[in-house]
Design an enzyme around this catalytic site. Structure first.
Site, PDB file in Angstrom:
ATOM      1  N   LYS A 185      69.071  46.363  24.545  1.00  0.00           N
ATOM      2  CA  LYS A 185      70.061  45.416  25.050  1.00  0.00           C
ATOM      3  C   LYS A 185      70.754  45.996  26.262  1.00  0.00           C
ATOM      4  O   LYS A 185      71.303  47.102  26.225  1.00  0.00           O
ATOM      5  CB  LYS A 185      71.110  45.079  23.987  1.00  0.00           C
ATOM      6  N   VAL A 222      76.425  40.856  18.341  1.00  0.00           N
ATOM      7  CA  VAL A 222      75.050  41.296  18.637  1.00  0.00           C
ATOM      8  C   VAL A 222      74.960  42.811  18.560  1.00  0.00           C
ATOM      9  O   VAL A 222      74.057  43.383  17.938  1.00  0.00           O
ATOM     10  CB  VAL A 222      74.614  40.766  20.009  1.00  0.00           C
ATOM     11  N   GLY A 223      75.908  43.499  19.219  1.00  0.00           N
ATOM     12  CA  GLY A 223      75.920  44.956  19.147  1.00  0.00           C
ATOM     13  C   GLY A 223      76.119  45.468  17.742  1.00  0.00           C
ATOM     14  O   GLY A 223      75.478  46.438  17.317  1.00  0.00           O
ATOM     15  N   GLU A 261      75.504  58.874  24.251  1.00  0.00           N
ATOM     16  CA  GLU A 261      75.827  59.456  25.566  1.00  0.00           C
ATOM     17  C   GLU A 261      77.080  58.730  26.021  1.00  0.00           C
ATOM     18  O   GLU A 261      77.037  57.563  26.400  1.00  0.00           O
ATOM     19  CB  GLU A 261      74.657  59.260  26.535  1.00  0.00           C
ATOM     20  N   CYS A 295      79.538  58.731  34.417  1.00  0.00           N
ATOM     21  CA  CYS A 295      80.194  59.489  33.348  1.00  0.00           C
ATOM     22  C   CYS A 295      80.229  60.983  33.625  1.00  0.00           C
ATOM     23  O   CYS A 295      81.096  61.689  33.123  1.00  0.00           O
ATOM     24  CB  CYS A 295      79.503  59.214  32.013  1.00  0.00           C
ATOM     25  N   GLU A 391      89.120  58.853  31.081  1.00  0.00           N
ATOM     26  CA  GLU A 391      88.082  58.482  32.036  1.00  0.00           C
ATOM     27  C   GLU A 391      88.530  57.268  32.842  1.00  0.00           C
ATOM     28  O   GLU A 391      88.926  56.246  32.274  1.00  0.00           O
ATOM     29  CB  GLU A 391      86.782  58.179  31.288  1.00  0.00           C
TER      30      GLU A 391
END
Length: 488
Positions: A185, A222-223, A261, A295, A391
């Site tokens: 996906k 969905v995830g 990750e 990242c 971040e």
């Protein structure tokens, strides 16, 4: 038909069980350089996830995909060639949908990821699928032992928006090489880039139906289904640490293998003997790569107290030379952020940093039309502040002063993240000694480049679990079976 129209046409369908399908629901794809709608993708729901997982399960359990490495080599080479043959169409799609500059598509946004496929095809050619452990005596008889490596099963692979080809192929290629089947996906911000991959697989390779399934969706359910489905054996996710934690927790109910990750807040340490001119240039132009949406970018620069202002001036001077604007222009170095939402997040963090006491040296401004943000330098940053700990995912650099090597290492390691970093210093042995003390998965010394298909990439701490690419990347998708037999 224009190149842009071709790109949208090519990548408008899901791939499920060998068929290119639509759903009747659409997901808009925006051009981040203008904010205008670029195209539409069919949006998957839970029913499409279930169909894709069922197809992947059937392909793994009932075909010889998992046990025929020579066939997998052939299919990977076909995929590599098809990607090369379609590279110009993919380039224009990537520029328009991802906001990647034309320059970046010749590297990590497109052409370098394509090489990942060729790397894994080559690795399979002589990969040792079994390992002899020799014989031992037990109960008066000789026993031979060996270990066989075999595919882990059905993989749910979920990629982020910032480098969609890199992230998709770094999951898909090793999983296929290992003999797994995959449900992939893409991110809802960049659905067409990932769906284009499914179109190419369906049209130009002999990969059997069900081995690869490609979805697009903005639906959180969905995830969730992809990471909890009982027929999924491995979850591979690239994205935020917040979501990574949720995935790890959800996958634990069925004890799935999980590769994550996640985020990073990497530090670049300038030692007091560093070449400040060269390192300031590296710091400035690195952090604005893809508008800071990486990242592993070194978003914190640690500099000796006495040289803080000098380095700030050098970085600001380099920022003044960063060309930003139309990503299709070969002269453009920095493109837009992916969305208005992301730009607002970046700007909010910058404004809060200034309110908390950081010095805004340059930048800190939105640029319209599109989702551009000026390269931004914040100086005299508190190492415990939000801008030094969280971040940003934008073209923002935090300059942090330190007193000695011990404090520099302590500040660099003062993070929940541990993805990457850099050290600059004239004394190579000293620079390497400092680098070895930084708790991260990758380190650059004096500008050294580690990123390549044969190099394992991943993080310590909350930057992730496991390694992507390289031989270790293949082994994330393998199980190890120990066998023994009586020989005498």
């Amino acid at each position: 038909m224009s190149t842009q129209e071709q790109a949208v046409t090519v990548a408008r369908r899901l791939l499920i069980d060998g068929q290119l399908v639509e759903t009747g629901r659409t997901l808009a794809s925006l051009d981040p350089a203008t904010g205008a709608v670029y195209g539409h993708a069919p949006e998957a729901g839970v029913a499409e996830v279930d169909a894709a997982v069922a197809a992947a399960r059937r392909a793994f359990d009932t075909t010889d995909w998992a046990t025929n490495p020579q066939f997998r080599i052939r299919c990977l080479n076909q995929l590599y060639q098809a990607l090369r043959d379609n590279v110009e169409e993919l380039r224009e799609l990537t520029i328009a949908e991802v906001g990647a500059t034309r320059m970046l598509t010749h590297g990590n946004q497109l052409e370098t990821p394509i090489e990942i496929v060729r790397y894994y095809a080559g690795l399979l050619a002589d990969y040792p699928w079994s390992e002899d452990l020799g014989e031992v005596e037990a109960r008066g008889r000789q026993h031979r032992r060996w270990v066989e490596r075999e595919a882990a099963g059905v993989v749910s692979a979920i990629a982020a928006y910032n480098y969609p080809h890199q992230l998709a192929l770094a999951k898909l290629a090793p999983a296929l090489a290992a003999g797994c089947t995959v449900v992939l996906k893409g991110a809802p911000d960049t659905p067409l880039a990932t769906l284009a991959l499914g179109e190419i697989i369906a049209r130009h390779t002999d990969i059997p139906a069900g081995v690869v399934n490609v979805l697009a969706s903005s639906d959180i359910e969905v995830g969730k289904r992809m990471t909890t489905h009982p027929d999924v054996d491995v979850v591979s996710f690239t994205g935020s640490t917040v979501v990574g934690r949720q995935i790890m927790a959800a996958a634990s109910a069925t004890v799935k293998k999980v590769f994550l990750e996640l985020g990073g807040k990497s530090a670049m340490i300038l030692l007091d003997d560093a070449d400040y001119i060269a390192s300031a240039q590296f710091a400035a132009f690195s952090v604005v790569t893809h508008a800071g949406q990486g990242c592993a970018l070194t978003t914190r620069v640690l500099v000796p107290h006495q040289d803080h202002d000098k380095v700030a001036e050098l970085i600001a001077a380099n920022f003044a030379h960063v060309t930003y604007g139309d990503p299709s222009d070969p002269k453009t170095y920095m493109g837009p952020l992916i969305s208005a939402r992301q730009r607002d997040k970046v700007d909010g963090m910058v404004q809060r940093a200034v309110a908390a006491g950081a010095t805004l040296v340059t930048g800190g401004e939105k640029v319209d039309p599109g989702y551009f943000y000026k390269p931004t330098l914040l100086a005299n940053v508190d190492p415990d502040s939000e801008i030094a700990q969280e971040e940003v995912f934008g073209p923002v650099l935090a300059l942090i002063p330190y007193s000695d090597d011990e404090e520099a290492v302590r500040i660099a390691n003062n993070s929940i993240y541990g993805l990457s970093g850099a050290v600059f210093g004239a004394d190579a042995d000293r620079a390497k000694a400092v680098a070895r003390r930084i708790r991260t998965g990758t380190l650059s010394i004096n500008g050294g480049s580690y990123f390549h298909p044969d190099v394992p990439f991943g993080g310590y701490k909350q930057s992730g679990v496991g390694r992507e690419m390289g031989r270790l990347g293949l082994e994330e998708f393998l199980e190890h079976k120990t066998l023994a037999e009586v020989v005498s």
